[in-house]
Motif scaffolding. Structure first.
Motif, PDB file in Angstrom:
ATOM      1  N   THR A   7     -22.136 -40.863  -7.519  1.00 41.06           N
ATOM      2  CA  THR A   7     -21.086 -40.845  -8.529  1.00 41.06           C
ATOM      3  C   THR A   7     -20.374 -39.493  -8.522  1.00 41.06           C
ATOM      4  OG1 THR A   7     -22.316 -42.407  -9.893  1.00 41.06           O
ATOM      5  CG2 THR A   7     -20.601 -41.142 -10.987  1.00 41.06           C
ATOM      6  N   ALA A   8     -21.134 -38.408  -8.447  1.00 36.38           N
ATOM      7  CA  ALA A   8     -20.541 -37.065  -8.414  1.00 36.38           C
ATOM      8  C   ALA A   8     -19.684 -36.894  -7.166  1.00 36.38           C
ATOM      9  CB  ALA A   8     -21.630 -35.997  -8.483  1.00 36.38           C
ATOM     10  N   HIS A   9     -20.197 -37.374  -6.030  1.00 37.89           N
ATOM     11  CA  HIS A   9     -19.447 -37.270  -4.774  1.00 37.89           C
ATOM     12  C   HIS A   9     -18.149 -38.068  -4.865  1.00 37.89           C
ATOM     13  CE1 HIS A   9     -18.663 -36.785  -0.520  1.00 37.89           C
ATOM     14  NE2 HIS A   9     -18.520 -38.094  -0.413  1.00 37.89           N
ATOM     15  N   ALA A  10     -18.210 -39.270  -5.405  1.00 44.92           N
ATOM     16  CA  ALA A  10     -17.014 -40.098  -5.544  1.00 44.92           C
ATOM     17  C   ALA A  10     -15.998 -39.436  -6.469  1.00 44.92           C
ATOM     18  CB  ALA A  10     -17.387 -41.482  -6.077  1.00 44.92           C
ATOM     19  N   ALA A  11     -16.463 -38.853  -7.559  1.00 42.63           N
ATOM     20  CA  ALA A  11     -15.569 -38.169  -8.496  1.00 42.63           C
ATOM     21  C   ALA A  11     -14.914 -36.969  -7.829  1.00 42.63           C
ATOM     22  CB  ALA A  11     -16.336 -37.738  -9.745  1.00 42.63           C
ATOM     23  N   ASN A  12     -15.682 -36.199  -7.057  1.00 44.43           N
ATOM     24  CA  ASN A  12     -15.122 -35.044  -6.363  1.00 44.43           C
ATOM     25  C   ASN A  12     -14.100 -35.469  -5.312  1.00 44.43           C
ATOM     26  OD1 ASN A  12     -16.589 -33.186  -7.836  1.00 44.43           O
ATOM     27  ND2 ASN A  12     -18.251 -33.084  -6.355  1.00 44.43           N
ATOM     28  N   THR A  13     -14.379 -36.542  -4.593  1.00 43.44           N
ATOM     29  CA  THR A  13     -13.453 -37.048  -3.584  1.00 43.44           C
ATOM     30  C   THR A  13     -12.163 -37.511  -4.245  1.00 43.44           C
ATOM     31  OG1 THR A  13     -15.281 -37.726  -2.168  1.00 43.44           O
ATOM     32  CG2 THR A  13     -13.140 -38.765  -1.755  1.00 43.44           C
ATOM     33  N   TYR A  14     -12.288 -38.231  -5.359  1.00 44.23           N
ATOM     34  CA  TYR A  14     -11.112 -38.702  -6.094  1.00 44.23           C
ATOM     35  C   TYR A  14     -10.276 -37.515  -6.577  1.00 44.23           C
ATOM     36  CZ  TYR A  14      -8.250 -40.589  -9.840  1.00 44.23           C
ATOM     37  OH  TYR A  14      -7.191 -40.908 -10.657  1.00 44.23           O
ATOM     38  N   ALA A  15     -10.935 -36.513  -7.139  1.00 47.80           N
ATOM     39  CA  ALA A  15     -10.231 -35.335  -7.648  1.00 47.80           C
ATOM     40  C   ALA A  15      -9.503 -34.617  -6.520  1.00 47.80           C
ATOM     41  CB  ALA A  15     -11.201 -34.395  -8.358  1.00 47.80           C
ATOM     42  N   GLU A  25       4.368 -29.135  -9.050  1.00 43.02           N
ATOM     43  CA  GLU A  25       4.442 -28.710 -10.442  1.00 43.02           C
ATOM     44  C   GLU A  25       3.390 -29.381 -11.329  1.00 43.02           C
ATOM     45  OE1 GLU A  25       7.857 -31.804 -10.111  1.00 43.02           O
ATOM     46  OE2 GLU A  25       7.107 -30.177  -8.875  1.00 43.02           O
ATOM     47  N   ASP A  26       2.735 -30.424 -10.834  1.00 44.83           N
ATOM     48  CA  ASP A  26       1.688 -31.085 -11.613  1.00 44.83           C
ATOM     49  C   ASP A  26       0.322 -30.407 -11.459  1.00 44.83           C
ATOM     50  OD1 ASP A  26       3.435 -32.995 -12.613  1.00 44.83           O
ATOM     51  OD2 ASP A  26       3.067 -34.373 -10.945  1.00 44.83           O
ATOM     52  N   LEU A  27       0.161 -29.576 -10.448  1.00 44.24           N
ATOM     53  CA  LEU A  27      -1.129 -28.944 -10.190  1.00 44.24           C
ATOM     54  C   LEU A  27      -1.608 -28.067 -11.355  1.00 44.24           C
ATOM     55  CD1 LEU A  27      -3.495 -28.680  -8.296  1.00 44.24           C
ATOM     56  CD2 LEU A  27      -2.267 -26.864  -7.099  1.00 44.24           C
ATOM     57  N   PRO A  28      -0.757 -27.198 -11.917  1.00 41.89           N
ATOM     58  CA  PRO A  28      -1.242 -26.415 -13.065  1.00 41.89           C
ATOM     59  C   PRO A  28      -1.708 -27.298 -14.227  1.00 41.89           C
ATOM     60  CG  PRO A  28       0.730 -25.408 -12.188  1.00 41.89           C
ATOM     61  CD  PRO A  28       0.571 -26.745 -11.491  1.00 41.89           C
ATOM     62  N   THR A  29      -1.012 -28.405 -14.468  1.00 40.96           N
ATOM     63  CA  THR A  29      -1.419 -29.322 -15.531  1.00 40.96           C
ATOM     64  C   THR A  29      -2.834 -29.824 -15.275  1.00 40.96           C
ATOM     65  OG1 THR A  29       0.875 -30.021 -15.816  1.00 40.96           O
ATOM     66  CG2 THR A  29      -0.807 -31.439 -16.768  1.00 40.96           C
ATOM     67  N   MET A  30      -3.105 -30.184 -14.039  1.00 41.44           N
ATOM     68  CA  MET A  30      -4.439 -30.670 -13.681  1.00 41.44           C
ATOM     69  C   MET A  30      -5.480 -29.562 -13.820  1.00 41.44           C
ATOM     70  SD  MET A  30      -3.448 -33.022 -10.395  1.00 41.44           S
ATOM     71  CE  MET A  30      -5.147 -33.208  -9.921  1.00 41.44           C
ATOM     72  N   LEU A  31      -5.134 -28.360 -13.381  1.00 46.73           N
ATOM     73  CA  LEU A  31      -6.071 -27.240 -13.485  1.00 46.73           C
ATOM     74  C   LEU A  31      -6.360 -26.897 -14.939  1.00 46.73           C
ATOM     75  CD1 LEU A  31      -4.764 -24.962 -10.590  1.00 46.73           C
ATOM     76  CD2 LEU A  31      -6.902 -26.269 -10.635  1.00 46.73           C
ATOM     77  N   TYR A  32      -5.320 -26.833 -15.749  1.00 42.46           N
ATOM     78  CA  TYR A  32      -5.529 -26.568 -17.178  1.00 42.46           C
ATOM     79  C   TYR A  32      -6.434 -27.637 -17.795  1.00 42.46           C
ATOM     80  CZ  TYR A  32      -1.563 -23.229 -17.160  1.00 42.46           C
ATOM     81  OH  TYR A  32      -0.710 -22.177 -16.924  1.00 42.46           O
ATOM     82  N   ILE A  64     -11.532 -22.020 -12.242  1.00 44.04           N
ATOM     83  CA  ILE A  64     -10.175 -22.555 -12.379  1.00 44.04           C
ATOM     84  C   ILE A  64      -9.219 -21.458 -12.830  1.00 44.04           C
ATOM     85  CG2 ILE A  64      -8.720 -24.112 -13.741  1.00 44.04           C
ATOM     86  CD1 ILE A  64     -11.045 -26.145 -13.593  1.00 44.04           C
ATOM     87  N   VAL A  65      -9.628 -20.673 -13.807  1.00 46.78           N
ATOM     88  CA  VAL A  65      -8.766 -19.579 -14.271  1.00 46.78           C
ATOM     89  C   VAL A  65      -8.528 -18.596 -13.126  1.00 46.78           C
ATOM     90  CG1 VAL A  65      -8.550 -17.655 -15.895  1.00 46.78           C
ATOM     91  CG2 VAL A  65      -9.428 -19.859 -16.688  1.00 46.78           C
ATOM     92  N   GLN A  66      -9.557 -18.326 -12.345  1.00 46.10           N
ATOM     93  CA  GLN A  66      -9.404 -17.435 -11.187  1.00 46.10           C
ATOM     94  C   GLN A  66      -8.395 -18.013 -10.198  1.00 46.10           C
ATOM     95  OE1 GLN A  66     -10.859 -14.396 -10.942  1.00 46.10           O
ATOM     96  NE2 GLN A  66      -9.666 -14.068  -9.105  1.00 46.10           N
ATOM     97  N   GLU A  67      -8.449 -19.298  -9.967  1.00 46.51           N
ATOM     98  CA  GLU A  67      -7.502 -19.957  -9.063  1.00 46.51           C
ATOM     99  C   GLU A  67      -6.077 -19.837  -9.602  1.00 46.51           C
ATOM    100  OE1 GLU A  67      -6.040 -21.893  -5.757  1.00 46.51           O
ATOM    101  OE2 GLU A  67      -8.031 -21.064  -6.074  1.00 46.51           O
ATOM    102  N   LEU A  68      -5.912 -20.027 -10.901  1.00 45.31           N
ATOM    103  CA  LEU A  68      -4.596 -19.863 -11.507  1.00 45.31           C
ATOM    104  C   LEU A  68      -4.074 -18.436 -11.311  1.00 45.31           C
ATOM    105  CD1 LEU A  68      -5.265 -21.905 -14.751  1.00 45.31           C
ATOM    106  CD2 LEU A  68      -3.526 -22.465 -13.031  1.00 45.31           C
ATOM    107  N   MET A  69      -4.967 -17.461 -11.420  1.00 46.23           N
ATOM    108  CA  MET A  69      -4.578 -16.058 -11.239  1.00 46.23           C
ATOM    109  C   MET A  69      -4.163 -15.780  -9.792  1.00 46.23           C
ATOM    110  SD  MET A  69      -7.588 -14.317 -13.519  1.00 46.23           S
ATOM    111  CE  MET A  69      -6.975 -12.653 -13.804  1.00 46.23           C
TER     112      MET A  69
END
Length: 138
Positions: A7-15, A25-32, A64-69
């Motif tokens: 289940t975790a693997h499937a969720a990570n693959t989907y994400a 422009e949708d990526l920051p929304t997803m990260l937030y 995630i915050v580090q990635e945004l930075m």
């Protein structure tokens, strides 16, 4: 591989697929959204007394915050303000993690939620100005 791991693997693959196919422009929304979700999970784990789980979720939010930075274009003036905000959010996450302080985590979460809402509105305005185009740079 156990059912939980599958289940975790499937969720990570989907994400991962969702990130790779989204408009830039949708990526920051997803990260937030992901950061808020991980902070909420950390808060829940603290309430349940599961400090190791709280730590793991907190680190994910910090990542995630580090990635945004890292992805900020520092040639753009607003990026300097965002960097300061992200730096403060990161500080509150770290303090919340060290002390298992729910107030610090709630403050960080609320700031991220506000940034997310602002970003969503900015994307709507930009798309409207571009005539509803789904892809492209803001």
């Amino acid at each position: 591989m156990g059912k939980m791991m599958q289940t975790a693997h499937a969720a990570n693959t989907y994400a991962a697929q969702k990130v790779m196919t989204c408009a830039k422009e949708d990526l920051p929304t997803m990260l937030y959204g992901g950061a808020v979700r991980f902070i909420n999970q950390s808060l829940q784990a603290i309430e349940q007394g599961n400090l190791q789980e709280a730590h793991i979720y907190n680190l994910r939010a910090q990542d995630i915050v580090q990635e945004l930075m890292i992805t900020l274009d520092m040639q753009v003036e607003i990026s300097k303000s965002l960097m300061s905000l992200y730096d403060y959010i990161q500080y509150r996450l770290i303090q919340g993690n060290i002390k298992k302080d729910k107030e610090s985590l709630i403050e960080a979460r609320d700031m991220i939620q506000e940034l997310r809402e602002t970003w969503v509105e900015a994307v709507k305005i930009a798309r409207k100005e571009r005539g509803g185009a789904a892809h492209g740079v803001l």
